[in-house]
Write a protein that holds these residues in place. Structure first.
Motif, PDB file in Angstrom:
ATOM      1  N   ASN A   1      65.936  39.913  29.370  1.00 26.61           N
ATOM      2  CA  ASN A   1      64.534  39.820  29.773  1.00 26.61           C
ATOM      3  C   ASN A   1      63.707  40.727  28.883  1.00 26.61           C
ATOM      4  O   ASN A   1      64.238  41.625  28.227  1.00 26.61           O
ATOM      5  CB  ASN A   1      64.372  40.245  31.237  1.00 26.61           C
ATOM      6  CG  ASN A   1      65.030  39.265  32.179  1.00 26.61           C
ATOM      7  OD1 ASN A   1      65.018  38.056  31.944  1.00 26.61           O
ATOM      8  ND2 ASN A   1      65.611  39.777  33.243  1.00 26.61           N
ATOM      9  N   LYS A   2      62.396  40.506  28.886  1.00 24.44           N
ATOM     10  CA  LYS A   2      61.508  41.361  28.110  1.00 24.44           C
ATOM     11  C   LYS A   2      61.640  42.791  28.603  1.00 24.44           C
ATOM     12  O   LYS A   2      61.794  43.035  29.798  1.00 24.44           O
ATOM     13  CB  LYS A   2      60.069  40.888  28.247  1.00 24.44           C
ATOM     14  CG  LYS A   2      59.133  41.607  27.298  1.00 24.44           C
ATOM     15  CD  LYS A   2      57.792  40.938  27.201  1.00 24.44           C
ATOM     16  CE  LYS A   2      56.981  41.625  26.124  1.00 24.44           C
ATOM     17  NZ  LYS A   2      55.733  40.939  25.870  1.00 24.44           N
ATOM     18  N   MET A   3      61.614  43.734  27.662  1.00 29.04           N
ATOM     19  CA  MET A   3      61.742  45.140  28.018  1.00 29.04           C
ATOM     20  C   MET A   3      60.772  45.956  27.186  1.00 29.04           C
ATOM     21  O   MET A   3      60.393  45.530  26.098  1.00 29.04           O
ATOM     22  CB  MET A   3      63.191  45.615  27.826  1.00 29.04           C
ATOM     23  CG  MET A   3      63.765  45.411  26.448  1.00 29.04           C
ATOM     24  SD  MET A   3      65.518  45.890  26.299  1.00 29.04           S
ATOM     25  CE  MET A   3      66.343  44.344  26.566  1.00 29.04           C
ATOM     26  N   PRO A   4      60.374  47.109  27.695  1.00 26.36           N
ATOM     27  CA  PRO A   4      59.493  47.982  26.916  1.00 26.36           C
ATOM     28  C   PRO A   4      60.199  48.435  25.631  1.00 26.36           C
ATOM     29  O   PRO A   4      61.432  48.467  25.566  1.00 26.36           O
ATOM     30  CB  PRO A   4      59.242  49.179  27.830  1.00 26.36           C
ATOM     31  CG  PRO A   4      59.796  48.820  29.161  1.00 26.36           C
ATOM     32  CD  PRO A   4      60.718  47.665  28.983  1.00 26.36           C
ATOM     33  N   ALA A   5      59.420  48.784  24.624  1.00 21.08           N
ATOM     34  CA  ALA A   5      59.982  49.177  23.325  1.00 21.08           C
ATOM     35  C   ALA A   5      61.006  50.299  23.461  1.00 21.08           C
ATOM     36  O   ALA A   5      62.050  50.265  22.811  1.00 21.08           O
ATOM     37  CB  ALA A   5      58.863  49.581  22.370  1.00 21.08           C
TER      38      ALA A   5
ATOM     39  N   VAL B   1      71.932  42.269  12.058  1.00 19.30           N
ATOM     40  CA  VAL B   1      70.803  42.124  12.965  1.00 19.30           C
ATOM     41  C   VAL B   1      71.320  41.626  14.306  1.00 19.30           C
ATOM     42  O   VAL B   1      72.210  40.777  14.362  1.00 19.30           O
ATOM     43  CB  VAL B   1      69.709  41.185  12.402  1.00 19.30           C
ATOM     44  CG1 VAL B   1      70.219  39.776  12.179  1.00 19.30           C
ATOM     45  CG2 VAL B   1      68.468  41.188  13.280  1.00 19.30           C
ATOM     46  N   HIS B   2      70.805  42.230  15.362  1.00 19.43           N
ATOM     47  CA  HIS B   2      71.121  41.755  16.714  1.00 19.43           C
ATOM     48  C   HIS B   2      69.815  41.230  17.301  1.00 19.43           C
ATOM     49  O   HIS B   2      68.819  41.951  17.365  1.00 19.43           O
ATOM     50  CB  HIS B   2      71.687  42.868  17.597  1.00 19.43           C
ATOM     51  CG  HIS B   2      72.048  42.367  18.955  1.00 19.43           C
ATOM     52  ND1 HIS B   2      73.178  41.612  19.164  1.00 19.43           N
ATOM     53  CD2 HIS B   2      71.417  42.464  20.146  1.00 19.43           C
ATOM     54  CE1 HIS B   2      73.232  41.271  20.446  1.00 19.43           C
ATOM     55  NE2 HIS B   2      72.170  41.777  21.062  1.00 19.43           N
ATOM     56  N   VAL B   3      69.835  39.965  17.695  1.00 17.21           N
ATOM     57  CA  VAL B   3      68.639  39.307  18.226  1.00 17.21           C
ATOM     58  C   VAL B   3      68.854  39.044  19.708  1.00 17.21           C
ATOM     59  O   VAL B   3      69.866  38.455  20.094  1.00 17.21           O
ATOM     60  CB  VAL B   3      68.354  37.991  17.479  1.00 17.21           C
ATOM     61  CG1 VAL B   3      67.058  37.373  17.962  1.00 17.21           C
ATOM     62  CG2 VAL B   3      68.311  38.217  15.966  1.00 17.21           C
ATOM     63  N   THR B   4      67.910  39.482  20.507  1.00 12.29           N
ATOM     64  CA  THR B   4      68.002  39.286  21.945  1.00 12.29           C
ATOM     65  C   THR B   4      66.671  38.781  22.465  1.00 12.29           C
ATOM     66  O   THR B   4      65.658  38.844  21.777  1.00 12.29           O
ATOM     67  CB  THR B   4      68.437  40.592  22.655  1.00 12.29           C
ATOM     68  OG1 THR B   4      68.722  40.300  24.018  1.00 12.29           O
ATOM     69  CG2 THR B   4      67.395  41.680  22.549  1.00 12.29           C
ATOM     70  N   GLY B   5      66.679  38.240  23.659  1.00 14.80           N
ATOM     71  CA  GLY B   5      65.447  37.749  24.248  1.00 14.80           C
ATOM     72  C   GLY B   5      65.713  36.606  25.198  1.00 14.80           C
ATOM     73  O   GLY B   5      66.836  36.414  25.667  1.00 14.80           O
TER      74      GLY B   5
END
Length: 125
Positions: A109-113, A76-80
């Motif tokens: 940063n937040k990004m669209p799906a 799993v790669h977790v970003t945010g």
């Protein structure tokens, strides 16, 4: 285990929202958005202690709801944003079902799906 057979997921999260990216069935499929989870946060409390306990309980529930969308994971790669990703990685490491999963993190940063799907696809390829 070859990379092709691994169950790989990506998660973008902040303390109130998460988007989970993975492959639905066939490992030859492209990554897709599997779901979103929201953590509304605690409502006002008269006691700081009660507010802290409620916040911890809500965060734990948030993590469990995210993990439920990825029942079998190898990577799993977790970003945010913020530090919530590290807390989530620790949650996974402390959960027997996920303790052997390889976890990596990054800040974004937040990004669209659609952009997140491209980011996770590039990360795992």
């Amino acid at each position: 285990m070859s990379t092709k057979n691994k169950k790989q997921f990506g998660v973008w999260m902040d303390s109130h929202h998460a988007i989970i990216i993975g492959k639905e069935n066939n490992e030859d499929e492209a990554f897709v958005a599997l779901g979103t989870v929201n953590n509304p946060g605690s409502a006002g409390n008269s006691s700081e202690n009660a507010a802290n306990k409620q916040e911890i309980a809500l965060t734990h529930k948030f993590f469990k709801e995210i993990a439920a969308i990825m029942p079998n994971i190898d990577e799993v790669h977790v970003t945010g944003t913020g530090q919530i990703q590290e807390q989530f990685i620790h949650f996974l490491a402390d959960t027997p079902q996920y303790k052997n999963a390889v976890s990596t993190t990054s800040t974004s940063n937040k990004m669209p799906a659609e952009q997140l799907i491209a980011f996770i696809t590039e990360h795992f390829n």
